[in-house]
Write a protein that holds these residues in place. Sequence first.
Motif, PDB file in Angstrom:
ATOM      1  N   LEU A  15       0.828  -1.207   0.000  1.00 22.18           N
ATOM      2  CA  LEU A  15       0.000   0.000   0.000  1.00 22.18           C
ATOM      3  C   LEU A  15       0.861   1.255   0.000  1.00 22.18           C
ATOM      4  CD1 LEU A  15      -2.733  -0.915   2.625  1.00 22.18           C
ATOM      5  CD2 LEU A  15      -3.010  -0.802   0.156  1.00 22.18           C
ATOM      6  N   SER A  16       0.298   2.306  -0.552  1.00 15.36           N
ATOM      7  CA  SER A  16       1.009   3.587  -0.528  1.00 15.36           C
ATOM      8  C   SER A  16       0.922   4.190   0.875  1.00 15.36           C
ATOM      9  CB  SER A  16       0.384   4.542  -1.550  1.00 15.36           C
ATOM     10  OG  SER A  16      -0.901   4.941  -1.125  1.00 15.36           O
ATOM     11  N   PRO A  17       1.833   5.077   1.217  1.00  9.95           N
ATOM     12  CA  PRO A  17       1.808   5.699   2.552  1.00  9.95           C
ATOM     13  C   PRO A  17       0.487   6.401   2.858  1.00  9.95           C
ATOM     14  CG  PRO A  17       3.889   6.155   1.472  1.00  9.95           C
ATOM     15  CD  PRO A  17       3.013   5.487   0.457  1.00  9.95           C
ATOM     16  N   LYS A  18      -0.160   6.942   1.841  1.00  6.30           N
ATOM     17  CA  LYS A  18      -1.451   7.617   2.043  1.00  6.30           C
ATOM     18  C   LYS A  18      -2.478   6.630   2.607  1.00  6.30           C
ATOM     19  CE  LYS A  18      -4.339   8.292  -1.375  1.00  6.30           C
ATOM     20  NZ  LYS A  18      -4.984   8.774  -2.597  1.00  6.30           N
ATOM     21  N   TRP A  19      -2.540   5.422   2.029  1.00 12.29           N
ATOM     22  CA  TRP A  19      -3.520   4.435   2.472  1.00 12.29           C
ATOM     23  C   TRP A  19      -3.155   3.841   3.821  1.00 12.29           C
ATOM     24  CZ3 TRP A  19      -8.159   4.375   0.742  1.00 12.29           C
ATOM     25  CH2 TRP A  19      -8.417   4.867  -0.534  1.00 12.29           C
ATOM     26  N   ILE A  20      -1.881   3.710   4.087  1.00 10.10           N
ATOM     27  CA  ILE A  20      -1.451   3.216   5.396  1.00 10.10           C
ATOM     28  C   ILE A  20      -1.840   4.213   6.476  1.00 10.10           C
ATOM     29  CG2 ILE A  20       0.575   2.689   6.803  1.00 10.10           C
ATOM     30  CD1 ILE A  20       1.816   1.476   4.266  1.00 10.10           C
ATOM     31  N   GLU A  21      -1.673   5.501   6.187  1.00  5.23           N
ATOM     32  CA  GLU A  21      -2.058   6.546   7.140  1.00  5.23           C
ATOM     33  C   GLU A  21      -3.558   6.519   7.404  1.00  5.23           C
ATOM     34  OE1 GLU A  21      -2.164  11.408   7.309  1.00  5.23           O
ATOM     35  OE2 GLU A  21      -0.650  10.437   6.070  1.00  5.23           O
ATOM     36  N   ARG A  22      -4.352   6.346   6.356  1.00  2.00           N
ATOM     37  CA  ARG A  22      -5.803   6.259   6.521  1.00  2.00           C
ATOM     38  C   ARG A  22      -6.192   5.047   7.353  1.00  2.00           C
ATOM     39  NH1 ARG A  22      -8.276   7.760   0.553  1.00  2.00           N
ATOM     40  NH2 ARG A  22      -7.609   9.935   0.556  1.00  2.00           N
ATOM     41  N   PHE A  23      -5.551   3.921   7.082  1.00  2.00           N
ATOM     42  CA  PHE A  23      -5.831   2.703   7.830  1.00  2.00           C
ATOM     43  C   PHE A  23      -5.498   2.880   9.309  1.00  2.00           C
ATOM     44  CE2 PHE A  23      -4.414  -1.476   9.387  1.00  2.00           C
ATOM     45  CZ  PHE A  23      -5.624  -2.157   9.279  1.00  2.00           C
TER      46      PHE A  23
END
Length: 82
Positions: A15-23
């Motif tokens: 996953l991209s860092p953006k999606w990891i942050e959202r998760f």
Amino acid sequence: MIRQWRLLTTSLQSLSPKWIERFEKLREVFSQDESYAHYRLLPMEPPCIPFIGVALKDLVYACEANSDYTDTETINFPKLRL
């Protein structure tokens, strides 16, 4: 089960860092710490979909924590209004 865990780990790493942050933000909001304190602080303005787990937990607690009868052996009507 180990295979599924590896698949999940591999998926998370891709996953991209953006999606990891959202998760991680979702994980924090829906954490069970302090009886879903972070979730309860969210604005509940319509349209919103409540987390059914918290609503059911509150209902069970209201029923179990309050007795059906008062000290004078009369029906506990305030409990029925919860």
